[in-house]
Design an enzyme around this catalytic site. Structure first.
Site, PDB file in Angstrom:
ATOM      1  N   CYS A   1       0.851  -1.203  -0.025  1.00  0.00           N
ATOM      2  CA  CYS A   1      -0.067  -0.049   0.060  1.00  0.00           C
ATOM      3  C   CYS A   1       0.796   1.384  -0.045  1.00  0.00           C
ATOM      4  CB  CYS A   1      -0.610  -0.005   1.275  1.00  0.00           C
ATOM      5  SG  CYS A   1      -1.839  -1.418   1.575  1.00  0.00           S
TER       6      CYS A   1
ATOM      7  N   ARG B   1       5.273   0.100  -5.951  1.00  0.00           N
ATOM      8  CA  ARG B   1       4.836  -0.789  -4.847  1.00  0.00           C
ATOM      9  C   ARG B   1       3.769  -1.690  -5.026  1.00  0.00           C
ATOM     10  NH1 ARG B   1       6.423   2.133   0.035  1.00  0.00           N
ATOM     11  NH2 ARG B   1       5.056   1.089   1.231  1.00  0.00           N
TER      12      ARG B   1
ATOM     13  N   TRP C   1      -3.170  -2.645  -1.470  1.00  0.00           N
ATOM     14  CA  TRP C   1      -2.782  -4.057  -1.526  1.00  0.00           C
ATOM     15  C   TRP C   1      -3.811  -4.762  -0.716  1.00  0.00           C
ATOM     16  CZ3 TRP C   1       0.422  -7.946   0.458  1.00  0.00           C
ATOM     17  CH2 TRP C   1       0.863  -8.732  -0.229  1.00  0.00           C
TER      18      TRP C   1
ATOM     19  N   ASN D   1      -1.953   1.852   6.045  1.00  0.00           N
ATOM     20  CA  ASN D   1      -0.816   0.726   5.828  1.00  0.00           C
ATOM     21  C   ASN D   1      -0.455  -0.194   6.618  1.00  0.00           C
ATOM     22  OD1 ASN D   1      -0.800   1.874   3.082  1.00  0.00           O
ATOM     23  ND2 ASN D   1       1.719   2.163   3.354  1.00  0.00           N
ATOM     24  N   GLY D   2      -0.623  -1.498   6.484  1.00  0.00           N
ATOM     25  CA  GLY D   2      -0.267  -2.544   7.611  1.00  0.00           C
ATOM     26  C   GLY D   2      -1.585  -3.298   8.007  1.00  0.00           C
TER      27      GLY D   2
ATOM     28  N   GLU E   1      18.238 -17.747  -7.473  1.00  0.00           N
ATOM     29  CA  GLU E   1      17.830 -16.384  -7.512  1.00  0.00           C
ATOM     30  C   GLU E   1      17.414 -16.342  -9.222  1.00  0.00           C
ATOM     31  OE1 GLU E   1      16.981 -14.208  -6.005  1.00  0.00           O
ATOM     32  OE2 GLU E   1      17.239 -12.348  -7.396  1.00  0.00           O
TER      33      GLU E   1
ATOM     34  N   LYS F   1      13.329 -15.054 -10.327  1.00  0.00           N
ATOM     35  CA  LYS F   1      13.167 -13.887 -11.463  1.00  0.00           C
ATOM     36  C   LYS F   1      12.130 -14.466 -12.262  1.00  0.00           C
ATOM     37  CE  LYS F   1      14.058 -11.501  -9.502  1.00  0.00           C
ATOM     38  NZ  LYS F   1      14.944 -11.420  -8.352  1.00  0.00           N
TER      39      LYS F   1
ATOM     40  N   GLU G   1       8.589 -14.959 -10.848  1.00  0.00           N
ATOM     41  CA  GLU G   1       8.043 -13.550 -10.423  1.00  0.00           C
ATOM     42  C   GLU G   1       7.456 -12.913 -11.557  1.00  0.00           C
ATOM     43  OE1 GLU G   1      11.376 -11.969  -8.558  1.00  0.00           O
ATOM     44  OE2 GLU G   1       9.985 -11.142  -7.091  1.00  0.00           O
TER      45      GLU G   1
ATOM     46  N   HIS H   1      17.409 -37.793  -7.982  1.00  0.00           N
ATOM     47  CA  HIS H   1      16.679 -38.171  -6.798  1.00  0.00           C
ATOM     48  C   HIS H   1      15.154 -37.902  -6.773  1.00  0.00           C
ATOM     49  CE1 HIS H   1      20.447 -39.554  -5.169  1.00  0.00           C
ATOM     50  NE2 HIS H   1      20.915 -38.382  -5.419  1.00  0.00           N
TER      51      HIS H   1
ATOM     52  N   LYS I   1       6.493  -4.442  -3.687  1.00  0.00           N
ATOM     53  CA  LYS I   1       7.877  -4.189  -3.690  1.00  0.00           C
ATOM     54  C   LYS I   1       8.411  -4.295  -2.071  1.00  0.00           C
ATOM     55  CE  LYS I   1      12.102  -3.074  -4.963  1.00  0.00           C
ATOM     56  NZ  LYS I   1      12.920  -4.401  -5.473  1.00  0.00           N
TER      57      LYS I   1
END
Ligand code: M6R
Length: 610
Positions: A2, A27, A75, A101-102, A482, A486, A489, A505, A605
């Site tokens: 947010c 964000r 968000w 926010n939160g 990593e 990417k 995402e 395995h 973000k």
């Protein structure tokens, strides 16, 4: 995550806060809204699900004139992304508008209590509860800032909010508990935002609001109080970031801009930290005595920063023989971790605001464990609360998919390892040789970026891939993890990442004709074994894209496609360089698919909720 914006001053506040929300779009959000004083008819709220353009349409071409406004991009956490759940929210009497926010953890309890008093709610959010509590206090005749202080005292969780009232519409009040909030100081105007880029066009003088602080913001000034109403002296910080550094710099997306910036990031991260005599200088860290006493390192982080932590473990154990564990922050807090009193807890975070990491940090502090931050955003909560912080100096990272921050995090870990080796006078570690290697690294990043065209062709071939494997051994296994993050995402294609030797395995069962397997094969000590793993994939019809160094040709006829990156004398740095082709691959493939690269679906973000 947010975004919060608020403005009071002579400009049209609606235009200012709308512009501020635009600057926070990176964000990630799913609805947006504005509250402003609508002349004599009280507060007007306009809010819409969807992107900011929807809000723009709802505001219409003829934007009214207002000199106080607050705005929010949401968000969704409590309740879906609907018009009703979007912020701002009114209190019971429509005297107060509030953005938040939160998460307010005890909101159900508070909502039940308010409902018994006759309060009626119009959304499923925890935010509306905060508005109603403040409204109830305010209706009893106390000033808004006092009503906010009372409300903060009643709420549990991590939150930041901003409110203003119809009756005192020359000021707004902002409060912070855990979630970031920054006050911007202008000339005859003042503002607030959840992140610095929103403020940069208007001011460079900012106050990072501390936890449990309430700021009262008017055109003429800002007063900050603690929860008992005591006025607190708070330092003003001057932000040096160039506005253009927070914009795309001519690239189509922030992500590609940030990938291409990496040579500069390497220079910036090393600047002032390696000297002519081949030594590492890290001024901010602990005394030599402390370094001698540390018996174990615990690295605690999330996502990309966690992957940097895996690289750190490889390095600390290999170079320093210092036992190192890596934890997901979200697991650490609830795992009742065994922590040696002489251990060091290292927190890696780009934003410095990730709530899982902040909570883990506070747990370490309660247990009196020494803490060190590796952080990008100066002034962020984690950087402030760690005993010491080494900043990654990578500049603002806007794209949700982290790229340059990872490089800088891995480099700071390398500097830290060399610094410890220096202090502990480790006989087997030639710090000067490592430093020489670091000096040539920025140029090697420049060369590695040259693979972009080759990688784009590969992306065209795999545009319809349904699954991809990311494989390596040792540091290459960490780097390919990593690369896989990417890929999922931003390309929305599932991946399987594991050490290459582990495939047989189980995961090998997933290989079919044409399945893509990306191999990191930069470590000469284990390359032959990786060659065998490549053949295992190909024998089942898989396609092996091999990333290796330009001083080796042993895999040239093995891989289905071989990409060469500059060689180094250090497997750690070679693995780090190998991430560049993987970042570029994901970027090109997502772009070819026409996906929303900088703000991938479902992601944010700065993750400021648990
Ligand atoms: O700001 P932080 O480094 O603490 O963020 C941690 C993760 O949320 C972050 O790395 C996330 O995984 C990125 N989207 C990765 O690209």
């Amino acid at each position: 995550m947010c975004g919060i914006a608020g403005y009071v001053g002579p400009r049209n506040a609606i235009e200012v806060v709308y512009d501020q929300l635009k600057r926070l779009e990176y964000r990630g959000y799913d609805s947006a809204g504005i509250a402003f004083l609508n002349g004599g008819s009280g507060i007007k709220i306009v809010k819409k699900a969807g992107k900011l353009t929807e809000l723009g349409k709802a505001l219409g071409d003829d934007v009214p004139e207002a000199h106080i406004a607050i705005a929010h991009s949401r968000w969704a956490t409590h309740g879906g992304p609907t018009d009703e759940n979007a912020h701002p929210h009114f209190d019971q009497f429509e005297d107060i508008a509030l953005i938040h926010n939160g998460i307010i953890e005890n909101y159900l309890e508070l909502r039940t209590e308010l409902a018994k008093d006759g309060h009626v709610f119009h959304s499923e959010t925890d935010t509306e509860v905060a508005a109603h509590i403040i409204g109830r206090e305010f209706s009893r005749g106390v000033p808004l800032e006092e009503a906010v202080r009372v409300a903060v005292g009643k709420m549990r969780g991590a939150f930041a909010f901003v409110a203003f009232s119809r009756q005192e519409a020359t000021k707004f009040v902002a409060a912070r508990n855990f979630s970031p909030l920054i006050v911007g100081l202008g000339d005859g105007e003042n503002m607030v935002a959840s992140d610095v880029p929103a403020l940069l066009p208007y001011t460079r003088d900012v106050i990072y609001l501390e936890d449990d602080r309430v700021a009262t913001i008017t055109t003429s000034g800002v007063t900050i109080q603690d929860l008992d109403g005591n006025v607190m002296e708070t330092p003003v910080n001057h932000v040096d970031w160039d506005l253009s550094a927070a914009e795309k710099g001519g690239h189509e997306h922030f992500m590609i801009k940030e990938i291409m910036e990496q040579p500069e990031v390497v220079r910036g991260c090393l600047a002032g930290r390696i000297d002519e005599g081949g030594k590492v200088r890290l001024e901010q860290v602990f005394s030599d005595q402390v370094w001698h006493g540390i018996d174990r390192v615990n690295i605690i982080s999330c996502g990309t920063a966690y992957h940097a932590g895996l690289m750190g473990k490889y390095l600390f154990e290999k170079m320093l023989r210092l036992p190192t564990d890596v934890f997901f922050s979200s697991e650490f807090r609830y795992s009742d971790p065994l922590l040696s009193p002489d251990s060091l807890a290292v927190f890696i975070s780009q934003s410095g605001e990730t709530i899982d990491s902040l909570a883990a940090l506070r747990l370490c502090k309660q247990r009196r464990i020494r803490t060190l931050g590796i952080i990008n955003v100066v002034g962020s909560a984690i950087s402030r609360e760690c005993d010491r912080t080494v900043f990654t100096q990578a500049g603002p990272e806007i794209s949700v998919a982290s790229t340059k921050a990872y490089t800088a995090q891995c480099l700071v870990l390398k500097l830290l390892a060399l610094y410890i080796a220096q202090v502990r006078e480790m006989p087997g570690v030639r710090v000067d040789e490592h430093v020489a290697e670091l000096r040539s690294l920025a140029g090697k990043f420049e060369s590695a970026l040259q693979v972009s065209a080759q990688v784009k062709t590969l992306a065209e071939k795999f545009i319809d891939a349904k699954l991809a494997f990311f494989l390596g051994r040792n540091a290459d296994a960490h780097a390919t993890r990593e690369g896989a993050l990417k890929f999922k995402e931003i390309c929305y294609i599932p991946t399987q990442e594991c050490p290459a030797g582990e495939m047989k395995h189980g995961p090998l069962a997933l290989i079919e004709k044409g399945t893509l397997a990306v191999f990191g094969a930069t470590d000469p000590d284990i390359r032959e074994k990786v060659g065998s793993n490549i053949r295992e994939i190909q024998a089942r019809g898989g396609f092996a894209w091999v990333i290796t160094t330009d001083n080796d040709d042993s895999l040239d006829t093995v891989g289905d496609l071989v990409t060469k990156i500059p060689s180094t004398n250090d497997p750690y740095l070679s693995a780090l360089l190998s991430v560049i082709p993987m970042q570029l691959f994901s970027y090109h493939l997502a772009n070819l698919k026409g996906l929303e690269i900088d703000q991938p679906r479902n992601l944010a973000k700065s993750v400021t909720v648990e």
